[in-house]
Design a protein around this motif. Structure first.
Motif: not given
Length: 306
Positions: A254-268
């Motif tokens: 429904f919400i692909p895991i890719m979205m969380t992975q993108q957020l994780f990568e960009k979080k400092k």
């Protein structure tokens, strides 16, 4: 004369399409059907998350917190003696406080006070539309501010746990308004509302976003005073200094895991990512209970709040 008639027909069809898409789509967004208490309780009891007798024995205080947007936010405080630790739970779209009880139980066992609250237009809170974090982030700020005042303790620790829309809301709050809690747990958030809606359009209706999103965004701005592009956790995630635990189930379609992975990568700064092996959308805890709690324990230990 015939050419003019054909032109008018074409213009009429285009106008009809624009009006249909604009009104129908924004109605679906703004007035999404909410689940009833009975639907939520039936599911939570079947999963073993809600036991009525145990829940009724808990001492709780009903809260009415004024929203800066002109309505009241309904909440519940589960207060534990001699604890200066507070967890706030931000539920997903179509849900209400009842959906957060399973997460509440995890933290109450660890000795945390708990605040559950209903998003605008959900449960017992006011508000007329759902905005997927745009307006909801202001209500979350009001809840965090209330807890800070309630705690009346400079050493008090506040965490926020959010699921789905609730997770996107806490990221929008922390990155777009103020990084006001000490840590956050974001379970299956979307990274960008426009991309999420485009993903659902393609998956559910096989419609490219170019045929819908420009019209829908224009109508949404006219009707609810914000743009779909304004709801984008990925655009504010770099502003969050405090620790974030990201959670997502691998099979979520429904919400692909890719979205969380993108957020994780960009979080400092401090962050952790727990990928659940089982579970559809918002089912990471239900289908991976021991691993979910272990991920929380490891996160809290890492940031010094175990």
């Amino acid at each position: 004369m015939k050419q003019l008639k054909n032109l008018l027909i074409i213009l009429g069809l285009i106008l009809t399409y624009v009006l249909f898409v604009g009104i129908y789509f924004t109605n679906k967004v703004m007035y999404i059907r909410k689940k009833t208490n009975e639907e939520i309780l039936d599911r939570e009891m079947k999963l073993g998350h809600y036991k009525e007798e145990a829940y009724r024995k808990l001492a709780k205080k009903e809260l009415t917190i004024p929203s800066p947007l002109g309505y009241n936010i309904y909440g519940e405080l589960f207060d534990l003696p001699d604890s200066n630790r507070y967890m706030i739970f931000s539920h997903g779209v179509t849900q209400n406080t009842l959906n957060s009880i399973k997460y509440m139980n995890i933290f109450m066992r660890k000795g945390w006070n708990v605040v559950l609250y209903d998003h605008r237009r959900h449960g017992k809170s006011g508000g007329t539309t759902t905005s997927y974090g745009f307006y909801e982030k202001h209500d979350l700020k009001a809840v965090v501010d209330w807890v800070r005042d309630q705690a009346a303790d400079d050493e008090a620790i506040i965490g926020v746990h959010g699921e789905s829309m609730g997770a996107a809301t806490l990221l929008m709050y922390a990155g777009g308004l103020e990084d006001g809690a000490d840590f956050y747990i974001a379970d299956c958030p979307f990274s960008d509302l426009e991309e999420q809606l485009a993903y659902r359009l393609k998956a559910d209706f096989k419609i490219p976003k170019q045929l819908v999103m420009p019209i829908a965004s224009t109508f949404l701005r006219l009707r609810d005073k914000y743009s779909i592009r304004d709801v984008s956790p990925i655009n504010v995630i770099e502003n969050i200094d405090n620790p974030v635990l990201f959670i997502h189930s691998e099979p979520d379609d429904f919400i692909p895991i890719m979205m969380t992975q993108q957020l994780f990568e960009k979080k400092k700064g401090k962050k952790q990512l727990y990928v659940a092996k089982n579970g559809s959308h918002a089912m990471s805890y239900s289908d991976n209970r021991e691993e979910y709690e272990k991920a929380i324990d490891e996160f809290l230990e890492e940031i010094g709040y175990s």
